[in-house]
Design a protein around this motif. Structure first.
Motif, short mmCIF file in Angstrom:
data_model
loop_
_atom_site.label_atom_id
_atom_site.label_comp_id
_atom_site.label_asym_id
_atom_site.label_seq_id
_atom_site.Cartn_x
_atom_site.Cartn_y
_atom_site.Cartn_z
N THR A 47 0.82 -1.21 0.00
CA THR A 47 0.00 0.00 0.00
C THR A 47 0.85 1.25 0.00
O THR A 47 2.06 1.20 0.26
CB THR A 47 -0.92 0.03 1.23
OG1 THR A 47 -0.12 0.10 2.42
CG2 THR A 47 -1.84 -1.18 1.29
N SER A 49 0.16 5.78 0.71
CA SER A 49 -0.76 6.85 1.10
C SER A 49 -0.97 7.80 -0.07
O SER A 49 -0.06 8.01 -0.87
CB SER A 49 -0.18 7.61 2.30
OG SER A 49 -0.84 8.83 2.47
N SER A 50 -2.13 8.40 -0.15
CA SER A 50 -2.41 9.36 -1.23
C SER A 50 -1.55 10.61 -1.09
O SER A 50 -1.35 11.34 -2.05
CB SER A 50 -3.89 9.71 -1.28
OG SER A 50 -4.30 10.27 -0.05
N THR A 72 -4.41 3.49 0.34
CA THR A 72 -5.29 3.33 1.49
C THR A 72 -5.21 4.56 2.39
O THR A 72 -4.24 5.31 2.35
CB THR A 72 -4.90 2.09 2.32
OG1 THR A 72 -3.53 2.19 2.72
CG2 THR A 72 -5.09 0.81 1.52
N ASP A 73 -6.26 4.73 3.20
CA ASP A 73 -6.23 5.81 4.18
C ASP A 73 -5.57 5.31 5.46
O ASP A 73 -5.08 4.17 5.52
CB ASP A 73 -7.65 6.37 4.43
CG ASP A 73 -8.59 5.37 5.07
OD1 ASP A 73 -8.15 4.31 5.58
OD2 ASP A 73 -9.81 5.64 5.06
N ALA A 77 -8.51 1.60 4.74
CA ALA A 77 -9.59 1.50 3.76
C ALA A 77 -9.07 1.83 2.37
O ALA A 77 -8.27 2.74 2.18
CB ALA A 77 -10.73 2.45 4.14
N LEU A 78 -9.55 1.10 1.39
CA LEU A 78 -9.12 1.27 0.00
C LEU A 78 -9.66 2.57 -0.57
O LEU A 78 -10.85 2.81 -0.57
CB LEU A 78 -9.61 0.08 -0.84
CG LEU A 78 -9.19 0.04 -2.30
CD1 LEU A 78 -7.68 -0.08 -2.44
CD2 LEU A 78 -9.89 -1.12 -3.01
N LYS A 79 -8.74 3.40 -1.06
CA LYS A 79 -9.11 4.69 -1.67
C LYS A 79 -8.85 4.71 -3.17
O LYS A 79 -9.35 5.58 -3.88
CB LYS A 79 -8.34 5.84 -1.01
CG LYS A 79 -8.72 6.06 0.43
CD LYS A 79 -10.19 6.42 0.51
CE LYS A 79 -10.65 6.54 1.93
NZ LYS A 79 -12.09 6.66 2.03
N GLY A 80 -8.03 3.79 -3.65
CA GLY A 80 -7.71 3.75 -5.07
C GLY A 80 -6.57 2.80 -5.34
O GLY A 80 -6.12 2.07 -4.45
N ALA A 104 -2.30 11.16 -4.83
CA ALA A 104 -3.70 11.59 -4.93
C ALA A 104 -4.01 12.21 -6.29
O ALA A 104 -5.13 12.09 -6.79
CB ALA A 104 -4.03 12.57 -3.82
N SER A 109 -9.32 6.10 -8.88
CA SER A 109 -10.17 5.97 -7.68
C SER A 109 -11.27 4.93 -7.85
O SER A 109 -11.75 4.37 -6.86
CB SER A 109 -10.78 7.32 -7.33
OG SER A 109 -11.53 7.82 -8.41
N ASP A 141 -14.66 -5.58 4.41
CA ASP A 141 -13.93 -4.32 4.26
C ASP A 141 -12.42 -4.51 4.32
O ASP A 141 -11.66 -3.56 4.13
CB ASP A 141 -14.34 -3.34 5.37
CG ASP A 141 -15.75 -2.81 5.16
OD1 ASP A 141 -16.20 -2.78 4.01
OD2 ASP A 141 -16.39 -2.42 6.17
#
Length: 173
Positions: A47, A49-50, A72-73, A77-80, A104, A109, A141
């Motif tokens: 993973t 971070s954005s 992920t955040d 949680a999956l953000k993209g 980001a 996304s 999740d």
């Protein structure tokens, strides 16, 4: 007709048919699932971070020898998803200014996911139709793995080789 031939008569008993295995097992369609592949491959998820830069992402691609990172955040949680293709597109749009940009600004996304119980054939079909090469595996999740098109094709090729070997053994006896 050979002289030793004798036509069947009413009193003859029908020959019993034999099978090397039950017909049900010959006809069964044991469908390989995502879980089959994840259990062999492992559920490692890489993973990012954005807020990280594309430079950081490129180094992770190189160091881990992978082609995509899940974005992920802080809670996981999956953000993209960020793939090599995303970065190549960004390089074409902003030559010489790409690596300092954030994940980001570049990530995809809208991410297609699958579950451990999904059939590999359906996952392969979705990847092919959507023209993407990486699919996160989610159990509820929770992220529990990442499939690549190469993983799925390789798994299926191994299955086909095994099936061909079984057929040869059945024919040879």
């Amino acid at each position: 007709m050979p002289s030793s031939y004798q036509a069947p008569s009413r009193g003859d008993q029908a020959k019993k048919t034999t099978r090397s295995q039950p017909a049900e097992s010959n006809m069964s369609q044991d469908t390989a699932t995502v879980q089959h592949l994840i259990s062999r491959k492992g559920g490692t998820v890489y993973t990012i971070s954005s807020a990280d830069t594309l430079s950081t992402a490129v180094h992770r691609f190189r160091d881990r020898r992978i082609g995509a990172l899940l974005v992920t955040d802080d809670n996981g949680a999956l953000k993209g998803i960020l793939s090599e293709r995303d970065i190549v597109r960004k390089l074409a749009e902003t030559p010489g200014q790409t690596l300092p940009q954030t994940v980001a600004e570049t990530l995809t996304s809208k991410v297609e996911t699958c579950t451990p119980s999904d059939a590999l054939v359906s996952v392969l079909r979705r990847m092919n139709e959507g023209r993407f090469r990486h699919m996160p595996v989610k159990d509820g999740d929770r992220l529990c793995g990442m499939l690549t098109i190469g993983d799925v094709v390789n798994f299926r090729l191994n299955e086909l080789e095994y099936e061909a070997l079984q057929l040869k053994q059945m024919i040879v006896g």
